[in-house]
Design a protein around this motif. Sequence first.
Motif, PDB file in Angstrom:
ATOM      1  N   PHE A   1       0.832  -1.203   0.000  1.00 20.24           N
ATOM      2  CA  PHE A   1       0.000   0.000   0.000  1.00 20.24           C
ATOM      3  C   PHE A   1       0.866   1.252   0.000  1.00 20.24           C
ATOM      4  O   PHE A   1       0.564   2.235  -0.699  1.00 20.24           O
TER       5      PHE A   1
ATOM      6  N   ASN B   1       0.676   3.979  -2.905  1.00 21.29           N
ATOM      7  CA  ASN B   1       0.398   5.381  -2.591  1.00 21.29           C
ATOM      8  C   ASN B   1       1.508   6.279  -3.121  1.00 21.29           C
ATOM      9  O   ASN B   1       1.250   7.357  -3.678  1.00 21.29           O
TER      10      ASN B   1
ATOM     11  N   THR C   1      -5.442   4.688  -2.638  1.00 20.42           N
ATOM     12  CA  THR C   1      -5.864   3.525  -1.856  1.00 20.42           C
ATOM     13  C   THR C   1      -6.589   4.011  -0.607  1.00 20.42           C
ATOM     14  O   THR C   1      -6.600   5.205  -0.299  1.00 20.42           O
TER      15      THR C   1
ATOM     16  N   TYR D   1      -5.625   3.087   2.362  1.00 15.66           N
ATOM     17  CA  TYR D   1      -4.667   2.929   3.459  1.00 15.66           C
ATOM     18  C   TYR D   1      -4.308   4.272   4.104  1.00 15.66           C
ATOM     19  O   TYR D   1      -3.980   5.235   3.418  1.00 15.66           O
TER      20      TYR D   1
ATOM     21  N   PHE E   1     -11.741  -3.080  -5.096  1.00 17.67           N
ATOM     22  CA  PHE E   1     -11.793  -1.630  -5.208  1.00 17.67           C
ATOM     23  C   PHE E   1     -13.105  -1.110  -4.637  1.00 17.67           C
ATOM     24  O   PHE E   1     -14.115  -1.809  -4.584  1.00 17.67           O
TER      25      PHE E   1
ATOM     26  N   LEU F   1      -8.186   1.653  -4.267  1.00 15.89           N
ATOM     27  CA  LEU F   1      -7.889   0.263  -3.917  1.00 15.89           C
ATOM     28  C   LEU F   1      -8.214   0.058  -2.447  1.00 15.89           C
ATOM     29  O   LEU F   1      -7.831   0.858  -1.594  1.00 15.89           O
TER      30      LEU F   1
END
Length: 226
Positions: free
Chosen positions: A61, A65, A71, A73, A187, A197
Amino acid sequence: MNKVYTGKTKDVFALENGNYLLKFKDDCTGKDGVFDPGENSVGLTIEGVGDVNLRMSVYFFEKVNAAGIRTHYVSANLADTTMEVLPARVFGHGLEVICRHKAVGSFIRRYGEYIQEGADLPAYVEMTFKNDLKGDPLVTRDALAALHIMTEKQYDDVKEMTRKITQIVADDLKEKGLVLYDIKFEFGYDQNGEVMLIDEIASGNMRVYRDGEYVDPMTLSRLFFA
């Protein structure tokens, strides 16, 4: 914290700041006590699997990113095996997105009369509904739009993001002498309809080979963090 969902491998809690907390568990999908990421029910518990799944997810992640791909996260607490994530809505009742670099698994079962097992594929992307009873049926771009589950732009965004993320994972594994055959993602989208994501990026969601031999998810996790 308020638990809002109990999953097979993760529990979900609502946080006061509007985000959510995913608690990774040691429960694994499988059958008759044998670990199988393709199964739809919890079959066994493996001590430490939640920890390695979280660690691998955080690792990827952060890479995704950094590449400018959105994402859910936010952060992770490895001591508690938890990950804070942004709120996101899933498409329909849940959609799985698979990217294939090699022809294996269900792809071969469907199309084996036209292609050899292990043959190269051009980052082929397909989507399936998460529906255990119906065997996770395939769904097309046109069907998703007609059913008002996903706009055509969202589909195109998911497809492009999937290919980029898959290449990030594949390149990283290649440095370790491993070959990514295929990988599964999930997703979602935010309140503005922007795609991101979600879920995890862990060994149980990818099919990886070394020297032509399949590497099972637990072995892959050990190799990854060796």
